[in-house]
Design a protein around this motif. Structure first.
Motif, PDB file in Angstrom:
ATOM      1  N   PRO A   1      11.274   1.253   9.191  1.00 44.40           N
ATOM      2  CA  PRO A   1      12.335   0.940   8.232  1.00 44.40           C
ATOM      3  C   PRO A   1      13.340  -0.047   8.823  1.00 44.40           C
ATOM      4  N   VAL A   2      14.016  -0.758   7.964  1.00 43.15           N
ATOM      5  CA  VAL A   2      15.012  -1.739   8.392  1.00 43.15           C
ATOM      6  C   VAL A   2      16.096  -1.038   9.206  1.00 43.15           C
ATOM      7  N   GLY A   3      16.334  -1.510  10.400  1.00 41.75           N
ATOM      8  CA  GLY A   3      17.379  -0.959  11.243  1.00 41.75           C
ATOM      9  C   GLY A   3      16.978   0.245  12.059  1.00 41.75           C
ATOM     10  N   GLY A   4      15.751   0.705  11.950  1.00 41.55           N
ATOM     11  CA  GLY A   4      15.296   1.836  12.755  1.00 41.55           C
ATOM     12  C   GLY A   4      14.747   2.961  11.918  1.00 41.55           C
ATOM     13  N   GLY A   5      14.148   3.905  12.578  1.00 39.32           N
ATOM     14  CA  GLY A   5      13.560   5.039  11.887  1.00 39.32           C
ATOM     15  C   GLY A   5      12.125   5.258  12.326  1.00 39.32           C
ATOM     16  N   VAL A   6      11.448   6.143  11.632  1.00 46.72           N
ATOM     17  CA  VAL A   6      10.078   6.516  11.966  1.00 46.72           C
ATOM     18  C   VAL A   6       9.121   5.414  11.519  1.00 46.72           C
TER      19      VAL A   6
ATOM     20  N   GLY B   1       0.803  -1.217   0.000  1.00 50.21           N
ATOM     21  CA  GLY B   1       0.000   0.000   0.000  1.00 50.21           C
ATOM     22  C   GLY B   1       0.837   1.267   0.000  1.00 50.21           C
ATOM     23  N   HIS B   2       2.126   1.140   0.276  1.00 53.74           N
ATOM     24  CA  HIS B   2       3.039   2.284   0.300  1.00 53.74           C
ATOM     25  C   HIS B   2       4.213   2.044  -0.644  1.00 53.74           C
ATOM     26  N   GLY B   3       3.907   1.639  -1.859  1.00 54.09           N
ATOM     27  CA  GLY B   3       4.944   1.511  -2.881  1.00 54.09           C
ATOM     28  C   GLY B   3       5.932   0.391  -2.639  1.00 54.09           C
ATOM     29  N   ASP B   4       5.475  -0.740  -2.141  1.00 49.51           N
ATOM     30  CA  ASP B   4       6.345  -1.901  -1.873  1.00 49.51           C
ATOM     31  C   ASP B   4       7.493  -1.559  -0.930  1.00 49.51           C
ATOM     32  N   ARG B   5       7.193  -0.777   0.064  1.00 50.66           N
ATOM     33  CA  ARG B   5       8.185  -0.379   1.067  1.00 50.66           C
ATOM     34  C   ARG B   5       8.468  -1.551   2.007  1.00 50.66           C
ATOM     35  N   VAL B   6       9.744  -1.839   2.226  1.00 48.72           N
ATOM     36  CA  VAL B   6      10.153  -2.932   3.116  1.00 48.72           C
ATOM     37  C   VAL B   6      10.299  -2.376   4.527  1.00 48.72           C
ATOM     38  N   GLY B   7       9.745  -3.098   5.494  1.00 49.49           N
ATOM     39  CA  GLY B   7       9.845  -2.668   6.874  1.00 49.49           C
ATOM     40  C   GLY B   7       9.846  -3.838   7.828  1.00 49.49           C
ATOM     41  N   GLU B   8      10.200  -3.553   9.065  1.00 49.15           N
ATOM     42  CA  GLU B   8      10.179  -4.550  10.133  1.00 49.15           C
ATOM     43  C   GLU B   8       8.821  -4.491  10.818  1.00 49.15           C
ATOM     44  N   PHE B   9       8.228  -5.638  11.053  1.00 50.44           N
ATOM     45  CA  PHE B   9       6.963  -5.701  11.775  1.00 50.44           C
ATOM     46  C   PHE B   9       7.213  -5.367  13.236  1.00 50.44           C
ATOM     47  N   ARG B  10       6.463  -4.382  13.771  1.00 52.11           N
ATOM     48  CA  ARG B  10       6.658  -3.949  15.153  1.00 52.11           C
ATOM     49  C   ARG B  10       5.487  -4.295  16.052  1.00 52.11           C
ATOM     50  N   GLY B  11       4.334  -4.610  15.489  1.00 55.41           N
ATOM     51  CA  GLY B  11       3.179  -4.957  16.319  1.00 55.41           C
ATOM     52  C   GLY B  11       1.886  -4.474  15.704  1.00 55.41           C
ATOM     53  N   VAL B  12       0.825  -4.601  16.488  1.00 51.46           N
ATOM     54  CA  VAL B  12      -0.510  -4.242  16.031  1.00 51.46           C
ATOM     55  C   VAL B  12      -0.908  -2.918  16.674  1.00 51.46           C
ATOM     56  N   ALA B  13      -1.432  -2.012  15.855  1.00 51.44           N
ATOM     57  CA  ALA B  13      -1.912  -0.720  16.341  1.00 51.44           C
ATOM     58  C   ALA B  13      -3.380  -0.597  15.942  1.00 51.44           C
TER      59      ALA B  13
ATOM     60  N   LEU C   1      23.270  -0.641   5.192  1.00 53.30           N
ATOM     61  CA  LEU C   1      24.713  -0.707   5.425  1.00 53.30           C
ATOM     62  C   LEU C   1      25.467   0.290   4.553  1.00 53.30           C
ATOM     63  N   ASN C   2      25.040   0.479   3.319  1.00 51.60           N
ATOM     64  CA  ASN C   2      25.686   1.464   2.440  1.00 51.60           C
ATOM     65  C   ASN C   2      25.493   2.873   2.987  1.00 51.60           C
ATOM     66  N   ALA C   3      24.313   3.188   3.464  1.00 48.93           N
ATOM     67  CA  ALA C   3      24.058   4.512   4.044  1.00 48.93           C
ATOM     68  C   ALA C   3      24.945   4.741   5.265  1.00 48.93           C
ATOM     69  N   ARG C   4      25.065   3.715   6.086  1.00 48.36           N
ATOM     70  CA  ARG C   4      25.904   3.835   7.288  1.00 48.36           C
ATOM     71  C   ARG C   4      27.367   4.049   6.916  1.00 48.36           C
ATOM     72  N   SER C   5      27.834   3.358   5.866  1.00 48.36           N
ATOM     73  CA  SER C   5      29.238   3.496   5.465  1.00 48.36           C
ATOM     74  C   SER C   5      29.524   4.879   4.869  1.00 48.36           C
ATOM     75  N   ARG C   6      28.486   5.535   4.341  1.00 42.69           N
ATOM     76  CA  ARG C   6      28.645   6.901   3.822  1.00 42.69           C
ATOM     77  C   ARG C   6      28.564   7.943   4.932  1.00 42.69           C
ATOM     78  N   GLY C   7      28.276   7.497   6.134  1.00 50.73           N
ATOM     79  CA  GLY C   7      28.193   8.417   7.269  1.00 50.73           C
ATOM     80  C   GLY C   7      26.852   9.094   7.407  1.00 50.73           C
ATOM     81  N   GLU C   8      25.826   8.583   6.731  1.00 45.99           N
ATOM     82  CA  GLU C   8      24.500   9.179   6.840  1.00 45.99           C
ATOM     83  C   GLU C   8      23.929   8.919   8.217  1.00 45.99           C
ATOM     84  N   VAL C   9      23.148   9.866   8.712  1.00 45.37           N
ATOM     85  CA  VAL C   9      22.470   9.714   9.995  1.00 45.37           C
ATOM     86  C   VAL C   9      21.278   8.807   9.779  1.00 45.37           C
ATOM     87  N   LEU C  10      21.233   7.706  10.499  1.00 49.73           N
ATOM     88  CA  LEU C  10      20.159   6.720  10.302  1.00 49.73           C
ATOM     89  C   LEU C  10      19.130   6.801  11.397  1.00 49.73           C
TER      90      LEU C  10
END
Length: 86
Positions: free
Chosen positions: A47-52, A27-39, A77-86
């Protein structure tokens, strides 16, 4: 009487994935995410590894394919290696 109040065409809700399982929100453009629970009636994903976190309709979520899991983890992992804030 058995089955008296049962709607034969009712769609069964999908089974809950394990916490942290990678899923795809179609429903959101085939976005991959971690299941966190039921709301409420929706599922909470992040998002994978953390985020909003965001909420998704359960019928629009499917398990992530191995290739999709690998792509999401590699992007993090590529974002982290570039020094991006995750």
């Amino acid at each position: 009487m058995y089955g008296e109040n049962v709607c034969p065409n009712a769609q069964q809700p999908p089974g809950l994935p394990a916490l942290g399982a990678l899923v795809v929100d179609t429903g959101h453009g085939d976005r991959v995410g971690e299941f966190r629970g039921v709301a409420g009636a929706r599922w909470s994903l992040r998002p994978v590894g953390g985020g909003v976190e965001w909420e998704a309709e359960p019928h629009q979520v499917r398990p992530a394919l191995l290739m999709e899991q690998l792509r999401a983890r590699t992007a993090r992992l590529n974002a982290r290696s570039r020094g991006e804030v995750l």
